[in-house]
Scaffold this motif. Structure first.
Motif, PDB file in Angstrom:
ATOM      1  N   SER A  10      35.940  64.956  49.273  1.00  0.00           N
ATOM      2  CA  SER A  10      36.263  63.918  48.537  1.00  0.00           C
ATOM      3  C   SER A  10      37.752  63.627  48.166  1.00  0.00           C
ATOM      4  N   SER A  11      38.390  63.607  47.035  1.00  0.00           N
ATOM      5  CA  SER A  11      39.792  63.260  46.861  1.00  0.00           C
ATOM      6  C   SER A  11      40.494  64.251  47.104  1.00  0.00           C
ATOM      7  N   ILE A  64      45.063  61.974  45.500  1.00  0.00           N
ATOM      8  CA  ILE A  64      45.089  61.693  44.099  1.00  0.00           C
ATOM      9  C   ILE A  64      44.946  62.854  43.331  1.00  0.00           C
ATOM     10  N   THR A  65      43.888  63.766  43.836  1.00  0.00           N
ATOM     11  CA  THR A  65      43.935  65.025  43.175  1.00  0.00           C
ATOM     12  C   THR A  65      44.980  66.061  43.487  1.00  0.00           C
ATOM     13  N   TRP A 109      52.002  58.553  49.995  1.00  0.00           N
ATOM     14  CA  TRP A 109      50.718  59.141  50.089  1.00  0.00           C
ATOM     15  C   TRP A 109      50.476  60.030  51.437  1.00  0.00           C
ATOM     16  N   ASN A 136      34.604  52.978  52.269  1.00  0.00           N
ATOM     17  CA  ASN A 136      35.228  54.261  51.480  1.00  0.00           C
ATOM     18  C   ASN A 136      36.383  53.708  50.625  1.00  0.00           C
ATOM     19  N   CYS A 137      36.588  54.326  49.578  1.00  0.00           N
ATOM     20  CA  CYS A 137      37.873  54.183  48.775  1.00  0.00           C
ATOM     21  C   CYS A 137      37.779  52.593  48.188  1.00  0.00           C
ATOM     22  N   LEU A 178      35.112  55.313  45.477  1.00  0.00           N
ATOM     23  CA  LEU A 178      36.059  55.930  44.263  1.00  0.00           C
ATOM     24  C   LEU A 178      35.459  56.673  43.275  1.00  0.00           C
ATOM     25  N   CYS A 227      35.690  59.409  47.509  1.00  0.00           N
ATOM     26  CA  CYS A 227      37.158  59.264  48.133  1.00  0.00           C
ATOM     27  C   CYS A 227      38.022  59.503  46.742  1.00  0.00           C
ATOM     28  N   CYS A 228      39.184  58.873  46.526  1.00  0.00           N
ATOM     29  CA  CYS A 228      39.979  59.173  45.052  1.00  0.00           C
ATOM     30  C   CYS A 228      39.282  58.901  43.928  1.00  0.00           C
ATOM     31  N   GLY A 229      39.553  60.006  43.169  1.00  0.00           N
ATOM     32  CA  GLY A 229      39.316  60.339  42.094  1.00  0.00           C
ATOM     33  C   GLY A 229      37.790  61.051  41.961  1.00  0.00           C
ATOM     34  N   GLU A 263      36.055  64.241  42.084  1.00  0.00           N
ATOM     35  CA  GLU A 263      36.437  65.652  42.025  1.00  0.00           C
ATOM     36  C   GLU A 263      35.308  66.652  42.375  1.00  0.00           C
TER      37      GLU A 263
END
Length: 408
Positions: free
Chosen positions: A72-73, A76-77, A89, A252-253, A285, A335-337, A339
């Motif tokens: 996953s992320s 951002i993590t 990024w 994704n994302c 996300l 993806c982003c966010g 956890e």
């Protein structure tokens, strides 16, 4: 899809007052066991038993109807943890802070991921100049190191270039992908992922390059139901990618779970109409984004530093995992966010199909049942599935709107 499935029906709002999800028998050779019969002490032996399946490769597993859980992320993590700088990024952290990247890989592995994707997002020559090769090599080494601790697969990843929107130069852009591919070949990754593409034309170019290595190729677009930025529909995008040779296709994302599954359903319908049947994957996300425009969450005023109120609960993600499975998707991640506890939620929801729980479930009992030990009776009353499935969580922000207006 290789296994016969039915299209998903209407998608309810995530976190809404809805009934329990309906379990569907898997089209696989695994014989699920009831979760309550599997102790944590048995998890290691289950993982060992599954190692041969993993080593067969991504397509063999998917052909057999197995559930593959992605990771996953990272960007951002790791930005929140102080290891990535927002803006381009780029993933210098694999060289500057390898322990931080290794730790996040390990958290996803313990939560149930059986794919370690190289942290090589935007690690192309156009974004990183002379650092790109060192970063790609280090990312492969970290992913392989952690994958070996759980018999997971390693996926080498590329993404859309920063060049395409200004110079649609096929030869130059393919050269960027090919440079990364050369590193992945030296490091012998198990398969390849082309992710986060706004334009299907560039995604097709990426697939054509990645196919040169003769390894399985997955491709995901960061689009919603309106299609890509040139107006190609999700179904049209999927058909072009399949004809280019992609083995696994999805999104994704950019969008939350609900919207991503809606987009994937459109892709599936387009593929079916064209008589094509690649495997499907989804990695949305970990945020609720029903108010996004065509560009997704990057156009929301909260992006990227004010998204926390939108984070999906673990129960939202269990519902997402079940709906993705019922749609016929067998490669499910985030993806982003997204956890590690979100990945654990996927693993727990699909444990009947997979036949085992991940190591991280040692400290997490199903549907809050551990709350039965609490001293307060009103908290003990929450130790049940019905409570968490029907909860409408408050944000604690009385003067904030529930939705935003995208800047674009």
């Amino acid at each position: 899809m290789k296994a016969a499935v039915q299209d998903a029906g209407s998608h309810e709002s995530w976190g809404s007052n809805s009934g329990p999800c309906t379990f569907q028998a898997p089209a696989a050779k695994i014989h699920p066991q009831p979760i309550h019969l599997i102790s944590f002490k048995e998890i290691s032996s289950h993982l060992l038993n599954f190692s041969n399946l993993l080593l067969e490769g991504i397509l063999q597993r998917l052909d057999q109807g197995e559930v593959v859980i992605g990771d996953s992320s990272f960007l951002i993590t790791l930005e929140k943890r102080g290891y990535v700088k927002a803006g381009l990024w780029t993933p210098e952290a694999v060289v500057e802070h390898p322990d931080a990247v290794r730790q996040l890989h390990m958290e996803f592995l313990r939560a149930g991921s059986n794919v370690m994707q190289t942290f090589t997002f935007s690690a192309s020559e156009d974004n990183m100049d002379s650092k790109w090769e060192e970063v790609n090599a280090a990312a492969c080494d970290l992913a392989r190191e952690v994958a070996g601790k759980g018999d997971a697969l390693v996926a080498g990843g590329v993404c859309q270039s920063s060049m395409y929107k200004y110079h649609r130069d096929e030869a130059r852009i393919k050269k960027l992908f090919r440079l990364q591919l050369e590193v992945f070949a030296r490091k012998n990754v198990d398969f390849l992922i082309a992710e986060y593409f706004e334009h299907v034309e560039e995604a097709v170019w990426a697939v054509e390059v990645l196919k040169e290595l003769s390894k399985p190729v997955a491709v995901t677009m960061c689009i919603g139901p309106e299609g890509d930025m040139h107006g190609v529909t999700p179904g049209g995008c999927a058909v072009q990618l399949a004809k280019a040779g992609a083995d696994i296709i999805g999104v994704n994302c950019r969008f939350g779970p609900r919207t991503s599954l809606q987009t994937l359903l459109l892709m599936k319908q387009g593929l079916r109409a064209a008589g094509l049947s690649p495997h499907l994957m989804v990695q949305p996300l970990g945020f609720h984004t029903p108010d996004c425009g065509k560009g997704g969450f990057v156009d929301l005023p909260e992006y990227p530093f004010g998204l926390e109120p939108r984070v999906a609960t673990r129960w939202d993600i269990q519902k997402y995992a079940r709906e993705a499975y019922n749609l016929g998707v067998r490669y499910i991640g985030g993806c982003c966010g997204f956890e590690p506890y979100h990945i654990r939620a996927i693993s727990e929801e699909l444990a009947p199909e997979r036949g085992f729980l991940p190591p991280a479930s040692e400290k997490h009992e199903s549907w809050g049942s551990a709350l039965n030990m609490h001293t307060k009776p009103w908290i003990r009353a929450r130790a049940r599935r019905e409570y968490w499935e029907n909860l409408l969580p408050a944000s604690g922000r009385p003067f904030c709107p529930s939705l935003s207006r995208p800047d674009v």
